[in-house]
Every structure is written in C-alpha cells, then in structure tokens.
Design an enzyme around this catalytic site. Structure first.
Site, PDB file in Angstrom:
ATOM      1  N   ASP A 196     -13.936  24.695 -37.898  1.00  0.00           N
ATOM      2  CA  ASP A 196     -13.042  24.036 -36.935  1.00  0.00           C
ATOM      3  C   ASP A 196     -11.933  25.018 -36.542  1.00  0.00           C
ATOM      4  O   ASP A 196     -11.393  25.723 -37.398  1.00  0.00           O
ATOM      5  CB  ASP A 196     -12.456  22.777 -37.598  1.00  0.00           C
ATOM      6  CG  ASP A 196     -11.850  21.823 -36.589  1.00  0.00           C
ATOM      7  OD1 ASP A 196     -12.354  20.692 -36.461  1.00  0.00           O
ATOM      8  OD2 ASP A 196     -10.853  22.204 -35.920  1.00  0.00           O
ATOM      9  N   ASN A 223     -15.353  10.751 -37.064  1.00  0.00           N
ATOM     10  CA  ASN A 223     -14.461   9.963 -36.212  1.00  0.00           C
ATOM     11  C   ASN A 223     -15.302   9.384 -35.080  1.00  0.00           C
ATOM     12  O   ASN A 223     -16.040  10.114 -34.416  1.00  0.00           O
ATOM     13  CB  ASN A 223     -13.345  10.847 -35.661  1.00  0.00           C
ATOM     14  CG  ASN A 223     -12.444  11.383 -36.766  1.00  0.00           C
ATOM     15  OD1 ASN A 223     -12.203  10.707 -37.762  1.00  0.00           O
ATOM     16  ND2 ASN A 223     -11.957  12.602 -36.606  1.00  0.00           N
ATOM     17  N   GLY A 241     -10.189   8.208 -33.711  1.00  0.00           N
ATOM     18  CA  GLY A 241      -9.592   9.544 -33.640  1.00  0.00           C
ATOM     19  C   GLY A 241     -10.522  10.608 -33.098  1.00  0.00           C
ATOM     20  O   GLY A 241     -10.243  11.799 -33.231  1.00  0.00           O
ATOM     21  N   GLN A 242     -11.623  10.184 -32.456  1.00  0.00           N
ATOM     22  CA  GLN A 242     -12.568  11.170 -31.912  1.00  0.00           C
ATOM     23  C   GLN A 242     -12.003  11.803 -30.648  1.00  0.00           C
ATOM     24  O   GLN A 242     -11.538  11.093 -29.743  1.00  0.00           O
ATOM     25  CB  GLN A 242     -13.916  10.501 -31.615  1.00  0.00           C
ATOM     26  CG  GLN A 242     -14.975  11.483 -31.141  1.00  0.00           C
ATOM     27  CD  GLN A 242     -16.351  10.842 -30.997  1.00  0.00           C
ATOM     28  OE1 GLN A 242     -16.533   9.654 -31.239  1.00  0.00           O
ATOM     29  NE2 GLN A 242     -17.326  11.635 -30.587  1.00  0.00           N
ATOM     30  N   HIS A 244     -20.230  14.632 -34.395  1.00  0.00           N
ATOM     31  CA  HIS A 244     -20.045  15.719 -35.362  1.00  0.00           C
ATOM     32  C   HIS A 244     -19.525  15.153 -36.667  1.00  0.00           C
ATOM     33  O   HIS A 244     -18.851  14.130 -36.694  1.00  0.00           O
ATOM     34  CB  HIS A 244     -19.082  16.782 -34.817  1.00  0.00           C
ATOM     35  CG  HIS A 244     -17.786  16.228 -34.303  1.00  0.00           C
ATOM     36  ND1 HIS A 244     -17.679  15.596 -33.080  1.00  0.00           N
ATOM     37  CD2 HIS A 244     -16.554  16.190 -34.848  1.00  0.00           C
ATOM     38  CE1 HIS A 244     -16.430  15.212 -32.896  1.00  0.00           C
ATOM     39  NE2 HIS A 244     -15.730  15.539 -33.946  1.00  0.00           N
ATOM     40  N   HIS A 301     -17.218  16.142 -39.950  1.00  0.00           N
ATOM     41  CA  HIS A 301     -16.240  17.071 -40.516  1.00  0.00           C
ATOM     42  C   HIS A 301     -16.508  17.233 -42.016  1.00  0.00           C
ATOM     43  O   HIS A 301     -16.690  16.234 -42.722  1.00  0.00           O
ATOM     44  CB  HIS A 301     -14.813  16.514 -40.389  1.00  0.00           C
ATOM     45  CG  HIS A 301     -14.314  16.327 -38.994  1.00  0.00           C
ATOM     46  ND1 HIS A 301     -13.402  17.179 -38.411  1.00  0.00           N
ATOM     47  CD2 HIS A 301     -14.555  15.365 -38.069  1.00  0.00           C
ATOM     48  CE1 HIS A 301     -13.108  16.746 -37.187  1.00  0.00           C
ATOM     49  NE2 HIS A 301     -13.801  15.648 -36.957  1.00  0.00           N
TER      50      HIS A 301
HETATM   51  P1  5GP Z   1     -12.732  14.870 -33.532  1.00  0.00           P
HETATM   52  O1  5GP Z   1     -11.246  14.690 -33.354  1.00  0.00           O
HETATM   53  O2  5GP Z   1     -13.477  14.611 -32.249  1.00  0.00           O
HETATM   54  O3  5GP Z   1     -13.303  14.126 -34.700  1.00  0.00           O
HETATM   55  O4  5GP Z   1     -12.939  16.380 -33.924  1.00  0.00           O
HETATM   56  C1  5GP Z   1     -13.042  17.404 -32.993  1.00  0.00           C
HETATM   57  C2  5GP Z   1     -12.740  18.679 -33.730  1.00  0.00           C
HETATM   58  O5  5GP Z   1     -13.178  19.750 -32.956  1.00  0.00           O
HETATM   59  C3  5GP Z   1     -11.245  18.882 -34.004  1.00  0.00           C
HETATM   60  O6  5GP Z   1     -11.025  18.993 -35.390  1.00  0.00           O
HETATM   61  C4  5GP Z   1     -10.937  20.154 -33.246  1.00  0.00           C
HETATM   62  O7  5GP Z   1     -10.017  20.971 -33.922  1.00  0.00           O
HETATM   63  C5  5GP Z   1     -12.293  20.813 -33.114  1.00  0.00           C
HETATM   64  N1  5GP Z   1     -12.437  21.648 -31.937  1.00  0.00           N
HETATM   65  C6  5GP Z   1     -12.103  21.315 -30.661  1.00  0.00           C
HETATM   66  N2  5GP Z   1     -12.395  22.310 -29.815  1.00  0.00           N
HETATM   67  C7  5GP Z   1     -12.943  23.298 -30.590  1.00  0.00           C
HETATM   68  C8  5GP Z   1     -13.445  24.594 -30.270  1.00  0.00           C
HETATM   69  O8  5GP Z   1     -13.464  25.048 -29.120  1.00  0.00           O
HETATM   70  N3  5GP Z   1     -13.924  25.334 -31.305  1.00  0.00           N
HETATM   71  C9  5GP Z   1     -13.932  24.875 -32.602  1.00  0.00           C
HETATM   72  N4  5GP Z   1     -14.432  25.670 -33.542  1.00  0.00           N
HETATM   73  N5  5GP Z   1     -13.468  23.642 -32.919  1.00  0.00           N
HETATM   74  C10 5GP Z   1     -12.983  22.870 -31.921  1.00  0.00           C
END
Ligand code: 5GP
Length: 116
Positions: free
Chosen positions: A33, A89, A95-96, A102, A104
């Site tokens: 991340d 999420n 919180g997505q 995906h 985490h």
């Molecule tokens: P969500 O909030 O949707 O569960 O998680 C999305 C995750 O993707 C976040 O933790 C965010 O930091 C990560 N993320 C967003 N854009 C990028 C990116 O361009 N590269 C990487 N490696 N992670 C990303």
C-alpha cells in the site's frame, strides 16, 4: 452488480502504474500500500475487476477463496509469523476508497480492537 469502472488498481495490474509487487499469479496480485497504516501493509487484489465484496457472485467463489489463500502465502513470504490483520472495506460506510475489491494485510505491530 454495479458498473465496473477503471481504477488505479487496474492500471497497476496492467503495469501502467508502478507498484511494489510482492507476489502475483494468474488470478491475483499483491503489492504494498502506498499509504501504509502499519509497518507491513499489503493489498491482495483480484485481476478480475470486481468493484466490491457486495458485487461478488457465486461464480466468483473460487477467486474469493484464492485471495484468502494468497493472503496466507503473502504473509509467510514477508515473514509475518507473529500474526497479522486481514481487512476488506466494503462500500462507503465500510471505508472503501478504491472500487476494485481488495484485501488489506496489516502487520508488523500489535493490532487493536475495535479497529475504528
Ligand atoms: P480502501 O480504502 O479502498 O479499502 O483501500 C484502498 C487502499 O489503496 C488505501 O489503503 C490506499 O492507500 C491504497 N492506494 C490507493 N492508491 C494507491 C496506489 O496508487 N498505489 C498503491 N500501492 N496503493 C494505493
């Protein structure tokens, strides 16, 4: 199923955007991340662009199972032998922020509960 849209994760899968890839196979990719919330923060992403867990269909069962087995493989690969947290999420209140399913993997420190 909601409309599939192009996300940053699709671009990472196609190598149009760089990422630190930890493991990859035909079904999924794992990369770090870029805004880590723990010393080790890795995302496990299916190559099929399922927007969120709610959009998964019965025919996606093998993909979902594969993702969890990949989580285990990634955790072992990076040496998270004292444990780790697995988070999905789902949707806005979940919180997505990226609309491509995906998982985490968070590790390298003691996790707390409730997560907030
Ligand atoms: P969500 O909030 O949707 O569960 O998680 C999305 C995750 O993707 C976040 O933790 C965010 O930091 C990560 N993320 C967003 N854009 C990028 C990116 O361009 N590269 C990487 N490696 N992670 C990303």
């Amino acid at each position: 199923m909601s409309e599939t849209t192009e996300t940053i994760f699709s671009k990472i899968i196609r190598r149009q955007v760089p990422a630190n890839v930890v493991l990859e196979d035909d079904v999924a990719i794992a990369f770090t991340d870029n805004s880590p919330q723990a010393p080790m923060h890795i995302l496990v992403v299916p190559k099929k662009p399922i927007p969120k867990l709610d959009d998964a269909e019965p025919q996606d069962a093998a993909i979902l199972g594969h993702l969890l087995l990949m989580v285990k493989k990634v955790a072992k690969h990076v040496g998270l032998n004292k444990g780790y947290r697995v988070v999905i999420n789902n949707g806005s209140e979940g919180g997505q922020t990226v609309d491509h399913l995906h998982i985490h993997i968070l590790g390298g420190r003691q996790m707390k509960w409730p997560p907030g």
